[in-house]
Design a protein around this motif. Structure first.
Motif, mmCIF file in Angstrom:
data_model
loop_
_atom_site.group_PDB
_atom_site.id
_atom_site.type_symbol
_atom_site.label_atom_id
_atom_site.label_comp_id
_atom_site.label_asym_id
_atom_site.label_seq_id
_atom_site.Cartn_x
_atom_site.Cartn_y
_atom_site.Cartn_z
ATOM 1 N N TYR A 249 0.825 -1.189 0.000
ATOM 2 C CA TYR A 249 0.000 0.000 0.000
ATOM 3 C C TYR A 249 0.864 1.246 0.000
ATOM 4 O O TYR A 249 0.587 2.206 -0.715
ATOM 5 N N TRP A 250 1.937 1.282 0.859
ATOM 6 C CA TRP A 250 2.796 2.468 0.940
ATOM 7 C C TRP A 250 3.482 2.726 -0.392
ATOM 8 O O TRP A 250 3.670 3.874 -0.778
ATOM 9 N N LEU A 251 3.835 1.651 -1.097
ATOM 10 C CA LEU A 251 4.492 1.808 -2.386
ATOM 11 C C LEU A 251 3.546 2.448 -3.395
ATOM 12 O O LEU A 251 3.941 3.342 -4.147
ATOM 13 N N CYS A 252 2.279 2.023 -3.402
ATOM 14 C CA CYS A 252 1.294 2.605 -4.333
ATOM 15 C C CYS A 252 1.060 4.078 -4.026
ATOM 16 O O CYS A 252 1.012 4.921 -4.936
ATOM 17 N N LEU A 253 0.923 4.383 -2.737
ATOM 18 C CA LEU A 253 0.710 5.770 -2.325
ATOM 19 C C LEU A 253 1.945 6.612 -2.669
ATOM 20 O O LEU A 253 1.822 7.743 -3.142
ATOM 21 N N PHE A 254 3.118 6.060 -2.456
ATOM 22 C CA PHE A 254 4.360 6.751 -2.792
ATOM 23 C C PHE A 254 4.392 7.090 -4.276
ATOM 24 O O PHE A 254 4.701 8.213 -4.670
ATOM 25 N N TRP A 255 4.071 6.127 -5.125
ATOM 26 C CA TRP A 255 4.077 6.350 -6.568
ATOM 27 C C TRP A 255 3.049 7.410 -6.954
ATOM 28 O O TRP A 255 3.333 8.298 -7.764
ATOM 29 N N ALA A 256 1.863 7.379 -6.343
ATOM 30 C CA ALA A 256 0.811 8.348 -6.672
ATOM 31 C C ALA A 256 1.224 9.766 -6.268
ATOM 32 O O ALA A 256 1.052 10.717 -7.035
ATOM 33 N N THR B 218 12.049 0.213 2.581
ATOM 34 C CA THR B 218 11.171 -0.440 3.553
ATOM 35 C C THR B 218 9.866 0.335 3.687
ATOM 36 O O THR B 218 9.757 1.489 3.256
ATOM 37 N N ALA B 219 8.878 -0.290 4.318
ATOM 38 C CA ALA B 219 7.560 0.340 4.501
ATOM 39 C C ALA B 219 7.658 1.628 5.316
ATOM 40 O O ALA B 219 7.042 2.635 4.949
ATOM 41 N N PRO B 220 8.427 1.664 6.420
ATOM 42 C CA PRO B 220 8.539 2.942 7.149
ATOM 43 C C PRO B 220 9.188 4.042 6.310
ATOM 44 O O PRO B 220 8.813 5.206 6.398
ATOM 45 N N GLU B 221 10.145 3.686 5.479
ATOM 46 C CA GLU B 221 10.769 4.685 4.606
ATOM 47 C C GLU B 221 9.751 5.246 3.613
ATOM 48 O O GLU B 221 9.736 6.438 3.325
ATOM 49 N N PHE B 222 8.908 4.349 3.089
ATOM 50 C CA PHE B 222 7.858 4.820 2.171
ATOM 51 C C PHE B 222 6.892 5.754 2.896
ATOM 52 O O PHE B 222 6.464 6.767 2.344
ATOM 53 N N ALA B 223 6.522 5.439 4.132
ATOM 54 C CA ALA B 223 5.592 6.272 4.906
ATOM 55 C C ALA B 223 6.190 7.653 5.150
ATOM 56 O O ALA B 223 5.530 8.685 4.952
ATOM 57 N N VAL B 224 7.462 7.704 5.566
ATOM 58 C CA VAL B 224 8.126 8.990 5.814
ATOM 59 C C VAL B 224 8.248 9.770 4.508
ATOM 60 O O VAL B 224 7.997 10.988 4.472
ATOM 61 N N ALA B 225 8.607 9.109 3.429
ATOM 62 C CA ALA B 225 8.728 9.775 2.132
ATOM 63 C C ALA B 225 7.384 10.358 1.703
ATOM 64 O O ALA B 225 7.319 11.472 1.169
#
Length: 178
Positions: free
Chosen positions: A1-8, A24-31
């Protein structure tokens, strides 16, 4: 999910798809959070710049419109040379030049919005403390603030009016900033 949101978010904010990406998932969340904050900040900066340009453009357009009206006014003057008793102590300066200079000075030196038709304040609006004073003290302060101006107008001078009458007039006076 975080990867999809990151891309969007990366696509919508046009940040781009750089060489360095979270893993990692936390890195995606922070990004995601950082990109959203940066995007919101950037939108605020752009909006502020557009607002500044729009306001200055509007004021300039209103100034030009007022100058056009002034030019139309002076174009319709009938007498090019009026007696000094009518024009006052300023001699050698054309009325048309004085009108244009007045509008320019009003625009350049005004602290209020110079385009307001009501570009004037009563004493109580200019000095709010007057509203807190007793009526007698208010009149006395109003006289201190305006006495020299009232004395320049013969029919408002102390020669014809009592101090009480002058104070009443002073409280009704409006200052015009120009």
């Amino acid at each position: 999910y975080w990867l999809c949101l990151f891309w969007a978010i990366q696509t919508i904010t046009s940040i781009g798809y750089g060489n360095i990406a979270p893993v990692t998932a936390p890195e995606f969340a922070v990004a995601n959070v950082l990109m959203l904050c940066a995007g919101i900040f950037w939108a605020y900066v752009i909006g502020s710049l557009v607002d500044v340009v729009a306001v200055s453009s509007k004021l300039q357009n209103e100034y030009v419109a007022r100058m056009d009206q002034a030019n139309q006014l002076v174009k319709n003057f009938q007498d090019s040379k009026l007696p000094e008793s009518v024009t006052g102590s300023i001699t050698g300066v054309k009325a048309s030049k004085r009108v244009r200079r007045f509008l320019t000075n009003q625009k350049e030196h005004s602290t209020k919005n110079w385009m307001d038709e009501g570009n004037s304040l009563t004493l109580a609006e200019e000095f709010p403390t007057l509203n807190l004073l007793s009526p007698e003290l208010r009149k006395q302060c109003a006289l201190h603030l305006t006495h020299s101006y009232l004395e320049t107008v013969p029919y408002l001078s102390s020669k014809y009016l009592s101090a009480d009458d002058q104070a009443e007039i002073a409280l009704q006076c409006r200052t015009l900033e120009f």
